[in-house]
Scaffold this active site. Sequence first.
Site, mmCIF file in Angstrom:
data_model
loop_
_atom_site.group_PDB
_atom_site.id
_atom_site.type_symbol
_atom_site.label_atom_id
_atom_site.label_comp_id
_atom_site.label_asym_id
_atom_site.label_seq_id
_atom_site.Cartn_x
_atom_site.Cartn_y
_atom_site.Cartn_z
ATOM 1 N N SER A 64 73.704 16.943 -5.366
ATOM 2 C CA SER A 64 72.372 16.473 -5.290
ATOM 3 C C SER A 64 72.024 15.333 -4.197
ATOM 4 C CB SER A 64 71.703 16.156 -6.713
ATOM 5 O OG SER A 64 71.638 17.023 -7.570
ATOM 6 N N LYS A 67 69.673 16.383 -1.683
ATOM 7 C CA LYS A 67 68.274 16.598 -1.808
ATOM 8 C C LYS A 67 67.469 15.381 -1.231
ATOM 9 C CE LYS A 67 69.159 18.563 -6.405
ATOM 10 N NZ LYS A 67 69.088 18.155 -7.644
ATOM 11 N N TYR A 191 69.543 26.780 -1.779
ATOM 12 C CA TYR A 191 69.762 25.588 -2.677
ATOM 13 C C TYR A 191 71.323 25.492 -2.988
ATOM 14 C CZ TYR A 191 69.758 22.679 -7.069
ATOM 15 O OH TYR A 191 69.919 21.657 -7.868
ATOM 16 N N TYR A 243 67.729 10.363 -11.903
ATOM 17 C CA TYR A 243 67.473 10.962 -13.169
ATOM 18 C C TYR A 243 67.015 9.938 -14.310
ATOM 19 C CZ TYR A 243 69.947 14.198 -10.236
ATOM 20 O OH TYR A 243 70.690 14.700 -9.315
ATOM 21 N N VAL A 261 76.484 15.515 -8.718
ATOM 22 C CA VAL A 261 77.256 15.788 -10.018
ATOM 23 C C VAL A 261 78.724 16.022 -9.340
ATOM 24 C CG1 VAL A 261 75.733 16.649 -11.810
ATOM 25 C CG2 VAL A 261 76.812 18.222 -9.863
HETATM 26 N N1 GLN Z 1 73.847 21.891 -7.516
HETATM 27 C C1 GLN Z 1 73.916 21.080 -8.831
HETATM 28 C C2 GLN Z 1 72.926 21.805 -9.916
HETATM 29 O O1 GLN Z 1 71.962 22.291 -9.540
HETATM 30 C C3 GLN Z 1 73.178 19.643 -8.755
HETATM 31 C C4 GLN Z 1 72.955 19.036 -9.662
HETATM 32 C C5 GLN Z 1 73.414 17.501 -9.462
HETATM 33 O O2 GLN Z 1 74.106 17.159 -8.302
HETATM 34 N N2 GLN Z 1 72.869 16.547 -10.174
HETATM 35 O O3 GLN Z 1 73.149 21.735 -11.051
#
Ligand code: GLN
Length: 309
Positions: A64, A67, A191, A243, A261
């Site tokens: 993420s 992003k 994505y 988050y 993650v």
């Molecule tokens: N690719 C992961 C997902 O879509 C990204 C989530 C994350 O890094 N928090 O679940």
Amino acid sequence: MSKLDCVVKEIADEMRQRPDRGAVADYIAELAHIDPKAFGLAVIDADGELACGGDCDTSFSIQSISKVFTLTLALGKVGDRLWQRVGREPSGSPFNSIVQLERERGIPRNPFINAGAIAVTDVILSGHQPREALGEILRFMQFLADDPSITIDSAVAASEDRTGFRNRALANYMKSFGVLENPVDFILGVYFHHCAIAMSCRQLALAGRFLAHQGRNPSTGLSVVQPERARRINAIMLTCGHYDGSGEFAYRVGLPGKSGVGGGILAIAPGKASVAVWSPGLDASGNSHLGRIALEALTNRMGWSIFGG
Ligand code: GLN
């Protein structure tokens, strides 16, 4: 050795010895194999001095953290019209939550939860084939880190595709509200692949430099975004980058940050430094457990919290 060098080495040593490491993400099978003992930290200050500790040259899945960069690209493409498609309020919910989408008619709360990042990916994809959109994202990362060797780990992308049931649910749900323009499979393909970009702490800290210096890389003088845009991306990182753990991160670390993650965190000390940390074990909100602790130690020892003190 500079103070920054000493602090970074000290923190890397301290983190190596800690027994509490959190739990590696296992809903993406490829990430479940990563050694929870790995730890890397890279800091680049305003003069371009780089301080590295631990496994700072080992590539990991940025997940993420990508992003932040897709948000930057989407804002470059459609400007403030982006905010008709995605909000900029903290969600207070887990990264993959669906609960707010029904009440808010398919408009995700912010660009950093999965639903919001899927909407941002849709914006980047419009007018392109998935391959071109992905190429644009990857080239942007390579440009920012000044490193054409950065690649996508296709095994990670394929593994996420196999178990991406929630992301499919989020995308289909948004599509039902007319929020997404492109076919769901195309959007998710891009994505999953941009989440699977593999980078080291050193490369990631380099890539984040423009956010620490009003939109410009101070070493090359190249402007990536206007100062106002850098400031606003930092604001969203502070309020939404972790988050439902964003409040705790602001309280403890006091910097805009974005986690993934894969166990990475990019943190920005405005005017001072770009920081990347990696420790694969996660806390209950899906944020790197030791990564956050290391950043807390760094901001305390360097006096870098944006809140002073
Ligand atoms: N690719 C992961 C997902 O879509 C990204 C989530 C994350 O890094 N928090 O679940």
